[in-house]
Design a protein around this motif. Structure first.
Motif, mmCIF file in Angstrom:
data_model
loop_
_atom_site.group_PDB
_atom_site.id
_atom_site.type_symbol
_atom_site.label_atom_id
_atom_site.label_comp_id
_atom_site.label_asym_id
_atom_site.label_seq_id
_atom_site.Cartn_x
_atom_site.Cartn_y
_atom_site.Cartn_z
ATOM 1 N N SER A 62 0.809 -1.177 0.019
ATOM 2 C CA SER A 62 -0.157 -0.071 0.028
ATOM 3 C C SER A 62 0.857 1.229 -0.106
ATOM 4 O O SER A 62 2.194 1.175 -0.004
ATOM 5 C CB SER A 62 -1.010 -0.060 1.359
ATOM 6 N N GLY A 63 0.172 2.361 -0.056
ATOM 7 C CA GLY A 63 1.135 3.555 0.386
ATOM 8 C C GLY A 63 1.126 4.796 -1.052
ATOM 9 O O GLY A 63 1.309 5.804 -0.807
ATOM 10 N N ALA A 64 0.578 4.175 -2.277
ATOM 11 C CA ALA A 64 0.561 4.960 -3.457
ATOM 12 C C ALA A 64 -0.271 6.278 -3.170
ATOM 13 O O ALA A 64 0.165 7.268 -3.315
ATOM 14 C CB ALA A 64 0.313 4.232 -4.712
ATOM 15 N N ILE A 65 -1.629 6.020 -2.753
ATOM 16 C CA ILE A 65 -2.518 6.744 -2.626
ATOM 17 C C ILE A 65 -2.094 7.899 -1.397
ATOM 18 O O ILE A 65 -2.063 9.150 -1.611
ATOM 19 C CB ILE A 65 -3.882 6.412 -2.522
ATOM 20 N N ARG A 71 2.181 14.268 -1.466
ATOM 21 C CA ARG A 71 2.875 15.112 -2.744
ATOM 22 C C ARG A 71 1.653 16.234 -3.146
ATOM 23 O O ARG A 71 2.522 17.309 -3.649
ATOM 24 C CB ARG A 71 3.074 14.220 -3.951
ATOM 25 N N LEU A 72 0.545 15.994 -3.152
ATOM 26 C CA LEU A 72 -0.443 17.062 -3.756
ATOM 27 C C LEU A 72 -0.690 18.212 -2.661
ATOM 28 O O LEU A 72 -1.532 18.921 -3.095
ATOM 29 C CB LEU A 72 -1.357 16.452 -3.947
ATOM 30 N N GLY A 73 -0.313 18.105 -1.638
ATOM 31 C CA GLY A 73 -0.682 19.002 -0.409
ATOM 32 C C GLY A 73 -2.050 18.861 0.068
ATOM 33 O O GLY A 73 -2.515 19.908 0.648
ATOM 34 N N TRP A 74 -2.685 17.868 -0.186
ATOM 35 C CA TRP A 74 -3.951 17.778 0.548
ATOM 36 C C TRP A 74 -3.739 17.335 1.895
ATOM 37 O O TRP A 74 -3.031 16.565 2.453
ATOM 38 C CB TRP A 74 -4.719 16.426 0.003
ATOM 39 N N ARG A 75 -4.877 17.899 2.627
ATOM 40 C CA ARG A 75 -4.690 17.613 3.960
ATOM 41 C C ARG A 75 -5.321 16.214 4.497
ATOM 42 O O ARG A 75 -5.216 15.691 5.426
ATOM 43 C CB ARG A 75 -5.656 18.867 4.671
ATOM 44 N N LYS A 76 -6.140 15.615 3.788
ATOM 45 C CA LYS A 76 -6.628 14.340 4.125
ATOM 46 C C LYS A 76 -7.025 13.629 2.944
ATOM 47 O O LYS A 76 -7.117 14.085 1.828
ATOM 48 C CB LYS A 76 -7.966 14.418 4.997
ATOM 49 N N ARG A 77 -7.255 12.321 3.232
ATOM 50 C CA ARG A 77 -7.494 11.230 2.024
ATOM 51 C C ARG A 77 -8.737 11.606 1.259
ATOM 52 O O ARG A 77 -9.858 11.691 2.034
ATOM 53 C CB ARG A 77 -7.440 9.947 2.554
#
Length: 383
Positions: A62-65, A71-77
């Motif tokens: 796992s780990g790609a998302i 990397r995209l700087g989003w705060r949460k999934r």
């Protein structure tokens, strides 16, 4: 079922040759903070030790998302499929590069394999994926497998890498499936809420009480909780693969398991690997066609345990595709075996009675030298 106060564990992974190792997002990404190079280096070192000892290892990571989200700087999934696909596309770059560099430092080549549920459900794609993985393992290459999140949809999504790892274990007939997680294993109840919860050292995979013990997801980083691991172990057991759920930070966890040490929760398969696969094919109800073989091929299949080569085929009946299950019959018509065929019916008619060396010239390609490989064939009836 063995708990903390019960007898010592009687099953182990000692002697296991073919391994599937799944690592969860919270371990790979250090709790979602980005890829943990030190952790991946540690597992790469352990995988190298297994391979040096003669084992074959497939890594399901796992780990790609999670890496893409960072990397995209989003705060949460995110929850939307397009956003998850975008995060996977961005994060997969870093994840694969990390494994490649760490394994290369230890003298191992690696390969990226992206799969979806459709790859497992379609028999031709199943055979293609199986052939690729087994070829890589023979070459001492470490396949790093992940769900193909960049193209997946709700209809074909495996849903979590615990399940994906079990499907890969089925695909390659693994001896051992190790799920490395941020928990030490399974308890009889949630130890965070119940101080009387006991640790489960060993149990038979698929027992209904195991599902009752398993709680929900314990981390916001990944999608799987203990329940998905229990269900994955049940699925893996269908092909005779035993599962261990263990803490991923346990020192030298993989080599110690290979030496037979009892670590984590061992969910053993009730049916032996070879018997499980043979039973699945013997009970397959959707036979797509049949072929008749000569007496020499009958002897090779029934007594010699050999693959079926096209030169031994005398008749092809029905219309089928590569990957379908077909019957193999003796000259008198009695079914002696069945298996997954490597060529479509039209191709089988062209190469029947011909040596394998002529397949490429006759068809313009050569999938395999065998019509049915011995690993995909089971003797039935009076054979």
């Amino acid at each position: 079922m063995n708990t903390a106060a019960a007898e010592p564990v009687s099953h182990s992974l000692k002697g296991a040759r073919r391994w599937v190792v799944k690592v969860g997002s919270s371990l790979v990404t250090d709790g979602g903070k980005g890829l943990d190079a030190t952790a991946i280096a540690t597992w790469s070192e352990q995988i190298a030790a297994l391979i040096e000892g003669g084992a074959e290892v497939v890594m399901v990571s796992s780990g790609a998302i999670a890496e893409g989200v960072k990397r995209l700087g989003w705060r949460k999934r995110p929850t939307g499929i397009p956003e998850l696909q975008a995060a996977a596309a961005v994060g997969q770059m870093g994840l694969v590069h990390m494994y490649e560099s760490q394994l290369k430092e230890r003298g191992l080549a690696s390969a990226q394999i992206l799969l979806t549920h459709a790859d497992m459900a379609d028999r031709e794609r199943y055979l293609n994926a199986r052939a690729t993985l087994l070829t890589l393992l023979r070459m001492r290459v470490v396949p790093v497998v992940n769900e193909n999140d960049t193209v997946v949809t709700d209809e074909i999504k495996v849903g979590d890498n615990d399940t994906l790892g079990a499907l890969v274990a089925n695909l390659i007939e693994a001896d051992a499936y190790v799920i490395l997680t941020d928990q030490p294993g399974l308890y009889t109840a949630d130890p965070r809420k119940n101080p009387d919860a006991q640790f489960v050292h060993e149990a038979q995979a698929g027992r209904p009480e195991l599902e009752a013990m398993a709680g929900g997801a314990g981390s916001s980083v990944g999608t799987g909780g203990m329940l998905t691991k229990i269900l994955a172990a049940r699925r893996a057991a269908g092909s005779g693969t035993s599962t261990v759920i263990a803490w991923g930070r346990e020192p030298d966890v993989l080599p110690r398991l290979a030496r037979g040490e009892a670590i984590g929760t061992h969910l053993y398969a009730a049916t032996a690997k070879h018997a499980a696969r043979k039973q699945w094919m013997a009970n397959h109800l959707q036979l797509r066609g049949r072929i008749t073989v000569d007496d020499g091929a009958v002897r090779q299949l029934v007594s010699g345990g050999k693959s079926l080569l096209p030169i031994g085929v005398t008749q092809v009946v029905g219309e089928f595709q590569r990957g379908d299950v077909i019957a193999v019959c003796a000259p008198g018509g009695q079914e002696i075996a069945r298996g997954l065929v490597n060529y479509a019916s039209a191709e089988c008619r062209l190469i029947a009675r011909k040596p394998s060396s002529q397949i490429a010239a006759l068809l313009g390609h050569a999938q395999e030298p065998e019509l049915i490989h011995r690993d995909n064939l089971t003797v039935v009836g009076g054979g």
